[in-house]
Design an enzyme around this catalytic site. Structure first.
Site, mmCIF file in Angstrom:
data_model
loop_
_atom_site.group_PDB
_atom_site.id
_atom_site.type_symbol
_atom_site.label_atom_id
_atom_site.label_comp_id
_atom_site.label_asym_id
_atom_site.label_seq_id
_atom_site.Cartn_x
_atom_site.Cartn_y
_atom_site.Cartn_z
ATOM 1 N N ARG A 62 0.852 -1.180 0.000
ATOM 2 C CA ARG A 62 0.000 0.000 0.000
ATOM 3 C C ARG A 62 0.892 1.236 0.000
ATOM 4 N NH1 ARG A 62 -3.239 -2.670 -1.797
ATOM 5 N NH2 ARG A 62 -5.322 -3.211 -1.075
ATOM 6 N N HIS B 293 0.389 -0.332 -10.304
ATOM 7 C CA HIS B 293 -0.479 -1.144 -9.451
ATOM 8 C C HIS B 293 -0.893 -2.440 -10.151
ATOM 9 C CE1 HIS B 293 -3.409 -0.859 -5.825
ATOM 10 N NE2 HIS B 293 -3.089 -2.123 -6.065
#
Length: 312
Positions: free
Chosen positions: A227, A275
């Protein structure tokens, strides 16, 4: 009476799941109707959820037995006041976990072998620097949940010296496991490559701040597919500029897509990936959702049940 499964996610997700999810439910013997909208929320039995679907109020879904997240991360939903139903994060060994293991292994090997230097070499630059063997390279994984444990197992098989840190004590074969505040410093102190696979919670935000980056051996590498907020961006940039951190490979960011003017894009010692370290893959995720509903209907515990107090 068939079960009603509400699919609340993006149009693109619906295109991926509209056929395979009903088929997966049928494969496990469930009589279920999958719908994108519910005329009467009180008749919905399960909600398949992603934040892209726009659902924010769970109060009307009084019969729903669980909310099944399409994503592994649940930070965008776990604090929703109206969410009183059990929340299940996506846990998919076939897809999500396998993808993460491949991405982490690939980038650890890339840094271990010095592949970037070979790619950047100019004609005539014959610098025959031999990397150490994996048994002499120390890799630390922060976060030893399903994803972290699987990555640790693979790197151990490749003979890396693997250590790991988690909030709660863990035991993994071949991995030196640490926990708690004191254990974090110990885990970082000898790490040549650090892989971040922690969830995003108030306790993990800015975990890798200036002080912790400075615990690492000079020239260490950061790999973050976990994250974005796990890292203090300004502290990381300073550590890269000073040489304390030699390179950072980052797949996740505080704002996504990463803004075009963010310094990570142009820093010579940062690799940005969009991502894609691991993604929910519809075929295996649909099978996982079907199995989860099947287990719940049989009265078995829900796999991947989120601990609201911990935030994951």
């Amino acid at each position: 009476m068939p079960l009603t499964v509400l699919f609340s996610a993006s149009d693109a997700d619906w295109d991926d799941y509209k056929d395979i999810l009903p088929n997966a439910l049928a494969q496990v013997g469930l009589d279920a109707q999958v719908t994108r909208s519910a005329a009467d929320p009180a008749l919905v039995d399960y909600i398949v959820y992603a934040p892209t679907g726009g659902l924010t109020d769970f109060a009307p879904f009084t019969r729903a037995r669980a909310v099944l997240s399409l994503w592994a991360g649940v930070e965008k939903i776990v604090g929703t006041p109206s969410l009183t139903q059990p929340l299940v994060r996506m846990s998919d060994p076939e897809g999500l976990t396998a993808g993460m293991v491949e991405w982490v292994t690939g980038h650890v090997l890339r840094h271990h072998l010095g592949i970037d230097a070979h790619r950047a070499a100019k004609p005539g630059e014959w610098v025959a620097t031999v990397p150490p063997l994996a048994k002499d390279r120390r890799v630390c994984i922060l976060g030893l949940g399903e994803l972290g444990a699987a990555c640790a197992a693979m790197l151990t098989q490749l003979n890396f010296q693997v250590s790991g840190w988690s909030r709660r004590p863990k035991e993994l074969a071949g991995v030196a496991c640490f926990s708690g505040a004191d254990g974090l410093g110990t885990a970082l102190r000898d790490a040549d490559i650090v892989v971040l696979l922690l969830p995003q919670t108030p306790d993990t935000e800015n975990l890798m701040n200036a002080a912790r980056l400075n615990i690492l051996p000079r020239g260490a590498v950061i790999v973050n597919p976990g994250r974005g907020p796990l890292i203090d961006d300004e502290a990381l940039l300073a550590a890269l500029d000073s040489g304390q951190i030699s390179h950072a490979t980052l797949d996740v960011f505080r704002v996504e897509p990463l803004p075009a003017d963010h310094p990570f894009w142009t820093h010579p010692n940062v690799t940005v990936t969009p991502h894609i370290a691991s993604a929910t893959r519809a075929p295996s995720a649909a099978r996982r959702i079907a199995k989860t509903i099947e287990r719940d209907q049989a009265g078995a515990p829900l796999p991947g049940l989120v601990d609201r107090s911990a935030g994951y």
